[in-house]
Design a protein around this motif. Structure first.
Motif, PDB file in Angstrom:
ATOM      1  N   ASP A  53     -12.984   2.508  -3.188  1.00 42.89           N
ATOM      2  CA  ASP A  53     -11.847   2.243  -2.316  1.00 42.89           C
ATOM      3  C   ASP A  53     -10.643   3.111  -2.649  1.00 42.89           C
ATOM      4  O   ASP A  53      -9.717   3.224  -1.845  1.00 42.89           O
ATOM      5  N   ARG A  54     -10.644   3.734  -3.832  1.00 45.06           N
ATOM      6  CA  ARG A  54      -9.495   4.545  -4.248  1.00 45.06           C
ATOM      7  C   ARG A  54      -9.741   6.048  -4.121  1.00 45.06           C
ATOM      8  O   ARG A  54      -8.909   6.772  -3.589  1.00 45.06           O
TER       9      ARG A  54
ATOM     10  N   TYR B 249     -13.668  -0.459  -6.971  1.00 52.18           N
ATOM     11  CA  TYR B 249     -12.311   0.092  -7.119  1.00 52.18           C
ATOM     12  C   TYR B 249     -12.311   1.600  -6.882  1.00 52.18           C
ATOM     13  O   TYR B 249     -11.488   2.129  -6.125  1.00 52.18           O
TER      14      TYR B 249
ATOM     15  N   ARG C 173      -6.982   6.225   4.904  1.00 49.18           N
ATOM     16  CA  ARG C 173      -6.106   6.857   3.910  1.00 49.18           C
ATOM     17  C   ARG C 173      -4.922   7.543   4.580  1.00 49.18           C
ATOM     18  O   ARG C 173      -3.811   7.554   4.054  1.00 49.18           O
TER      19      ARG C 173
ATOM     20  N   GLN D 161      -1.682   8.194  -0.581  1.00 50.26           N
ATOM     21  CA  GLN D 161      -2.008   9.036  -1.725  1.00 50.26           C
ATOM     22  C   GLN D 161      -2.570  10.356  -1.196  1.00 50.26           C
ATOM     23  O   GLN D 161      -3.743  10.486  -0.904  1.00 50.26           O
TER      24      GLN D 161
ATOM     25  N   ILE E 122      -3.968   4.306   0.623  1.00 49.60           N
ATOM     26  CA  ILE E 122      -4.896   3.702  -0.339  1.00 49.60           C
ATOM     27  C   ILE E 122      -4.337   2.376  -0.851  1.00 49.60           C
ATOM     28  O   ILE E 122      -3.154   2.278  -1.183  1.00 49.60           O
ATOM     29  N   GLU E 123      -5.175   1.364  -0.903  1.00 51.09           N
ATOM     30  CA  GLU E 123      -4.770   0.059  -1.427  1.00 51.09           C
ATOM     31  C   GLU E 123      -4.825   0.104  -2.958  1.00 51.09           C
ATOM     32  O   GLU E 123      -5.888   0.356  -3.539  1.00 51.09           O
ATOM     33  N   PRO E 124      -3.704  -0.102  -3.654  1.00 50.06           N
ATOM     34  CA  PRO E 124      -3.700   0.020  -5.124  1.00 50.06           C
ATOM     35  C   PRO E 124      -4.496  -1.065  -5.837  1.00 50.06           C
ATOM     36  O   PRO E 124      -5.038  -0.828  -6.913  1.00 50.06           O
TER      37      PRO E 124
ATOM     38  N   THR F  41       0.832  -1.194   0.000  1.00 49.38           N
ATOM     39  CA  THR F  41       0.000   0.000   0.000  1.00 49.38           C
ATOM     40  C   THR F  41       0.867   1.243   0.000  1.00 49.38           C
ATOM     41  O   THR F  41       2.060   1.191   0.291  1.00 49.38           O
TER      42      THR F  41
ATOM     43  N   ARG G 239     -10.203  -0.620   3.701  1.00 49.14           N
ATOM     44  CA  ARG G 239      -9.361  -0.427   2.517  1.00 49.14           C
ATOM     45  C   ARG G 239      -9.821  -1.237   1.310  1.00 49.14           C
ATOM     46  O   ARG G 239      -9.494  -0.904   0.176  1.00 49.14           O
TER      47      ARG G 239
END
Length: 446
Positions: free
Chosen positions: A92-93, A89, A232, A5, A237-239, A2, A375
């Protein structure tokens, strides 16, 4: 792996986390009204299935045309796994709030487009093709709504009220079918049959535009989820959230799928099939079918609130088991009552089924979210949930009609639902209890 960001400073988190009752009320109301707008747009198609069948699927066999129309209803669900991936996605992003804003705009645009489509008589085969495209876009959008809205509320709510507040938000999915049904009932009674078939059927779809804009306005006035902001800032953030979900949370995704199986089958049987069942199979007039269905959905609304409340007191698992058990017992008697062909029996039968299913729906909205860390919550829950909605919800109207047609038994859909209820009950026996667990898991604070 992770990474951070642009994590906000701690001073940016505090005002949101400590925003109090006013912010919580704003979040709950925005999510509830957003759910209303989203599901009004999605289910209004079902209440226009008969006229759509005639205008977009002309056939000498009315049953074949109706089945084609219901098949297009199911087509919208084919996009739900993809929608779960895309919006999971994004949620979560980039966060819950921005993702939910995009979802409601997409749904509103597709709904208005259906209301503007030329018919088969005007443009031929292109008409049903465009109808399918619009339904696919609606399905993509709907995939992110339940997990997104419920997660947004859950991550703002105090722990001892999470179940009730998420159930309250989730229950608003029962109101759009009532409004859509009553609106169609009003239009069909005010207009002549020719006028309704010519242009009146378009009105409920065109209303999707102002409803979507109102929903967008409300959603933009809320703050991002404190749980997402905290994750965060600390973990980052989990890619690749979906990859993590499939690698480390297979069991949790399995539970989410099972809970969504009965939830989707029950909801779309009530909203997408029962009016057709009452008119085509039971011989009830359309006005009575719409009225009785509206009563049932109102019962489901309040039953969901009860289910959510109980889940905060006795736990998610016990309440889910109770709902699944009652659903198993009442499916067949409910169909027997509703199939009598009169208004009172239709209300009683559907109401009985709605009470049982609503009790089950109530804790489901929060239970499958609590299984996942912040996440990857929208990715892990969204994909498994939406795959189940495709398999069980998307096929509910078509498969139910097909079972009756092939077996000649009016109770065939009831046996199917009872079987699914039994299987889900068995799976729920192994469901971990999560109602006292923080939504910010240890994995979110590495």
């Amino acid at each position: 792996m992770t990474y951070n960001q642009n994590p906000p400073a701690e001073t940016d988190i505090a005002p949101i986390a400590n925003s109090g009752n006013l912010e919580l009320k704003r979040v709950v109301s925005s999510a509830a009204l957003g759910q209303f707008v989203e599901w009004y747009d999605f289910v209004v198609y079902a209440y226009s299935a008969t006229v759509i069948a005639a205008l977009f699927f002309p056939s000498v066999d009315p049953t074949a045309a109706l089945l084609s129309s219901l098949a297009v209803y199911g087509v919208g669900f084919l996009m739900r796994p993809l929608g779960g991936i895309v919006f999971g996605y994004l949620g979560d992003r980039i966060g819950r709030r921005n993702t939910l804003s995009a979802i409601i705009l997409l749904m509103g645009g597709a709904t208005v487009a259906i209301g503007l489509l030329p018919t088969y008589e005007q443009i031929g085969i292109l008409a049903p093709v465009l109808l399918v495209v619009c339904r696919l876009i609606q399905g993509l959008s709907a995939a992110g709504e339940a997990t997104g809205s419920n997660s947004f509320v859950a991550e703002h709510a105090p722990q001892n009220k999470r179940g009730f507040l998420v159930a309250f938000t989730y229950a608003f999915a029962n109101l759009p079918p009532i409004v859509a049904a009553l609106l169609v009932l009003l239009i069909t009674n005010v207009l002549t049959p020719d006028d309704y078939k010519s242009w009146g059927w378009r009105i409920p779809f065109l209303l999707g535009a102002p409803l979507a804009l109102v929903g967008l306005y409300i959603r933009r006035r809320t703050e991002e989820s404190p749980a997402f902001i905290k994750m965060r800032a600390t973990r980052g953030i989990e890619p690749m959230p979906l990859s993590i979900a499939f690698r480390d949370y297979k069991k949790e995704m399995g539970f989410s799928f099972a809970l969504a199986a009965l939830s989707s089958l029950g909801f779309y049987t009530l909203t997408g099939y029962f009016v057709t069942y009452l008119t085509v199979t039971a011989g009830l007039d359309r006005n009575s079918a719409l009225i009785s269905n509206s009563f049932a959905l109102l019962i489901a609304f309040f039953a969901m609130l009860l289910g959510g409340y109980l889940s905060d007191r006795i736990g998610r698992r016990k309440t889910i088991l109770l709902g699944a058990a009652i659903s198993t017992l009442v499916c067949i008697p409910a169909y027997m009552l509703a199939g009598q062909g009169n208004l009172f029996a239709a209300i009683l039968g559907q109401g009985l089924l709605a009470l049982a299913l609503g009790l089950f729906f109530g804790p489901v909205g929060i239970a499958f979210l609590e299984l996942f860390p912040t996440r990857i919550r929208l990715s892990g829950a969204g994909v498994s949930y939406n795959v189940a909605y495709t398999v069980f919800g998307g096929t509910a109207p078509l498969l139910s009609a097909y079972l009756v047609l092939q077996t000649g038994n009016k109770l065939a859909p009831a046996f199917y639902m009872a079987l699914v209820s039994i299987v889900v009950f068995i799976v729920a026996l192994y469901l971990p209890e999560t109602y006292r667990k923080s939504l910010v898991h240890s994995e979110d604070e590495a």
